[in-house]
Design a protein around this motif. Sequence first.
Motif, PDB file in Angstrom:
ATOM      1  N   ALA A 148     -30.374  30.866  11.239  1.00  0.00           N
ATOM      2  CA  ALA A 148     -29.785  29.868  12.122  1.00  0.00           C
ATOM      3  C   ALA A 148     -28.775  30.501  13.070  1.00  0.00           C
ATOM      4  CB  ALA A 148     -29.115  28.770  11.297  1.00  0.00           C
ATOM      5  N   GLY A 149     -28.039  31.489  12.592  1.00  0.00           N
ATOM      6  CA  GLY A 149     -27.094  32.188  13.458  1.00  0.00           C
ATOM      7  C   GLY A 149     -27.780  32.907  14.599  1.00  0.00           C
ATOM      8  N   GLY A 150     -29.023  33.358  14.374  1.00  0.00           N
ATOM      9  CA  GLY A 150     -29.787  33.970  15.454  1.00  0.00           C
ATOM     10  C   GLY A 150     -30.158  32.966  16.520  1.00  0.00           C
ATOM     11  N   GLY A 151     -30.578  31.760  16.096  1.00  0.00           N
ATOM     12  CA  GLY A 151     -30.855  30.709  17.055  1.00  0.00           C
ATOM     13  C   GLY A 151     -29.607  30.311  17.827  1.00  0.00           C
ATOM     14  N   LEU A 152     -28.476  30.218  17.125  1.00  0.00           N
ATOM     15  CA  LEU A 152     -27.218  29.875  17.774  1.00  0.00           C
ATOM     16  C   LEU A 152     -26.806  30.953  18.771  1.00  0.00           C
ATOM     17  CD1 LEU A 152     -24.726  28.122  18.080  1.00  0.00           C
ATOM     18  CD2 LEU A 152     -23.820  29.119  15.961  1.00  0.00           C
ATOM     19  N   ALA A 153     -27.022  32.219  18.423  1.00  0.00           N
ATOM     20  CA  ALA A 153     -26.676  33.316  19.333  1.00  0.00           C
ATOM     21  C   ALA A 153     -27.489  33.227  20.623  1.00  0.00           C
ATOM     22  CB  ALA A 153     -26.909  34.659  18.646  1.00  0.00           C
ATOM     23  N   LEU A 154     -28.794  32.985  20.493  1.00  0.00           N
ATOM     24  CA  LEU A 154     -29.633  32.894  21.686  1.00  0.00           C
ATOM     25  C   LEU A 154     -29.256  31.671  22.515  1.00  0.00           C
ATOM     26  CD1 LEU A 154     -31.975  33.891  23.413  1.00  0.00           C
ATOM     27  CD2 LEU A 154     -33.538  32.590  21.940  1.00  0.00           C
ATOM     28  N   ALA A 155     -29.033  30.529  21.871  1.00  0.00           N
ATOM     29  CA  ALA A 155     -28.655  29.318  22.604  1.00  0.00           C
ATOM     30  C   ALA A 155     -27.328  29.518  23.326  1.00  0.00           C
ATOM     31  CB  ALA A 155     -28.569  28.127  21.644  1.00  0.00           C
ATOM     32  N   ALA A 156     -26.369  30.199  22.681  1.00  0.00           N
ATOM     33  CA  ALA A 156     -25.072  30.452  23.317  1.00  0.00           C
ATOM     34  C   ALA A 156     -25.231  31.365  24.524  1.00  0.00           C
ATOM     35  CB  ALA A 156     -24.104  31.053  22.306  1.00  0.00           C
ATOM     36  N   ALA A 157     -26.067  32.399  24.406  1.00  0.00           N
ATOM     37  CA  ALA A 157     -26.301  33.290  25.539  1.00  0.00           C
ATOM     38  C   ALA A 157     -26.949  32.550  26.698  1.00  0.00           C
ATOM     39  CB  ALA A 157     -27.161  34.475  25.105  1.00  0.00           C
ATOM     40  N   GLN A 158     -27.902  31.664  26.412  1.00  0.00           N
ATOM     41  CA  GLN A 158     -28.530  30.871  27.469  1.00  0.00           C
ATOM     42  C   GLN A 158     -27.515  29.936  28.129  1.00  0.00           C
ATOM     43  OE1 GLN A 158     -31.692  29.051  25.217  1.00  0.00           O
ATOM     44  NE2 GLN A 158     -33.176  30.641  25.727  1.00  0.00           N
ATOM     45  N   HIS A 159     -26.671  29.314  27.310  1.00  0.00           N
ATOM     46  CA  HIS A 159     -25.658  28.407  27.857  1.00  0.00           C
ATOM     47  C   HIS A 159     -24.670  29.186  28.716  1.00  0.00           C
ATOM     48  CE1 HIS A 159     -23.442  24.582  27.827  1.00  0.00           C
ATOM     49  NE2 HIS A 159     -22.340  25.313  27.762  1.00  0.00           N
ATOM     50  N   LEU A 160     -24.270  30.355  28.259  1.00  0.00           N
ATOM     51  CA  LEU A 160     -23.332  31.189  29.012  1.00  0.00           C
ATOM     52  C   LEU A 160     -23.937  31.592  30.353  1.00  0.00           C
ATOM     53  CD1 LEU A 160     -20.564  32.550  28.779  1.00  0.00           C
ATOM     54  CD2 LEU A 160     -21.693  34.490  27.690  1.00  0.00           C
ATOM     55  N   ARG A 161     -25.209  31.958  30.344  1.00  0.00           N
ATOM     56  CA  ARG A 161     -25.879  32.312  31.595  1.00  0.00           C
ATOM     57  C   ARG A 161     -25.931  31.126  32.548  1.00  0.00           C
ATOM     58  NH1 ARG A 161     -31.563  32.160  30.539  1.00  0.00           N
ATOM     59  NH2 ARG A 161     -30.935  29.977  30.718  1.00  0.00           N
TER      60      ARG A 161
END
Length: 306
Positions: free
Chosen positions: A151-164
């Motif tokens: 789940a932390g991997g999904g959260l990491a990718l979602a956070a990177a997309q949101h940051l972009r």
Amino acid sequence: MPSVASRVWRAAASVVGARIEYRDPVIVRRKVESRQVRPERIGPPRRMDRTHNVRLHFRYGWPCYEVTPRSGPAHANIMVLHGGAYVEQISGMHWRFIRLLVTRLRAHVWAPIYPLAPQGTADIVVPEIAGFTRELVDRCAGETVLIGDSAGGGLALAAAQHLRAQGGHQPTRLILISPWLDVTMDNPGIPAVEPLDPELSRGALRFAGNLWAGNLDPADPLASPLNGRMEGLPPCTVFIGSHDVLNPDTHRFRALAEDAGVDVDFHEGAGQIHVYPLYPIPEGRRAVDHIVDTIRHEGHRKRPPA
């Protein structure tokens, strides 16, 4: 061929998986109910205080641990987002991994204890983690590695997309360990892998994923970043086992990310199960060695000449 140790580990997971892991939605529901009345311990093992500097901060109203070497400067800046299907807290294996990163890399590691479902949901937590990541990236001139398992991997990718999407600078690299990238579990390739996985099932993960999605459609990219845009993401290192029910979605991520021009360093462990890099087996140790070497290389590449 998988090592003897990994085969023994997989056999043990097969014995206990249906009882304590995520094979049965009823068991997952009971886990969630139990956590509401008896919260889990979140802090690091006591021995870590004797060997590392451990500080507790509060970000956005929830705790975040900062772990650094006992003496001397830190040479890498890392955020670790723990797994647990968004319904379980950081565990001993995560703290062992953090201790290893601090020790071997002399790293400065941040471990946010983000709110869990059903109180913590993707629409609330993802923007907050993205904001915290922005702080670290801006403070460290971009030299921040974002690591997440499951789940932390999904959260990491979602956070990177949101940051972009917000126009913020990206971390130096994403490292995704058995990432849970689509909580709908609708990939048509999953049924072929599910019988091989001793710990996870579609039904149990869908239950937890719906809690994490909250009022969102579970397919919304905040909850299922596999459905988000991949353009502009940083280089990614990915680990996934062939006996992991999340394997098909991880392959799909690789294809989508590479098509979008993202550099993906992809590692599939033959015969390995969920989050195998975090386990004390030869394949796990080799994966950790690669993670350490990758972060060390990023630091040398980014560090200006003396």
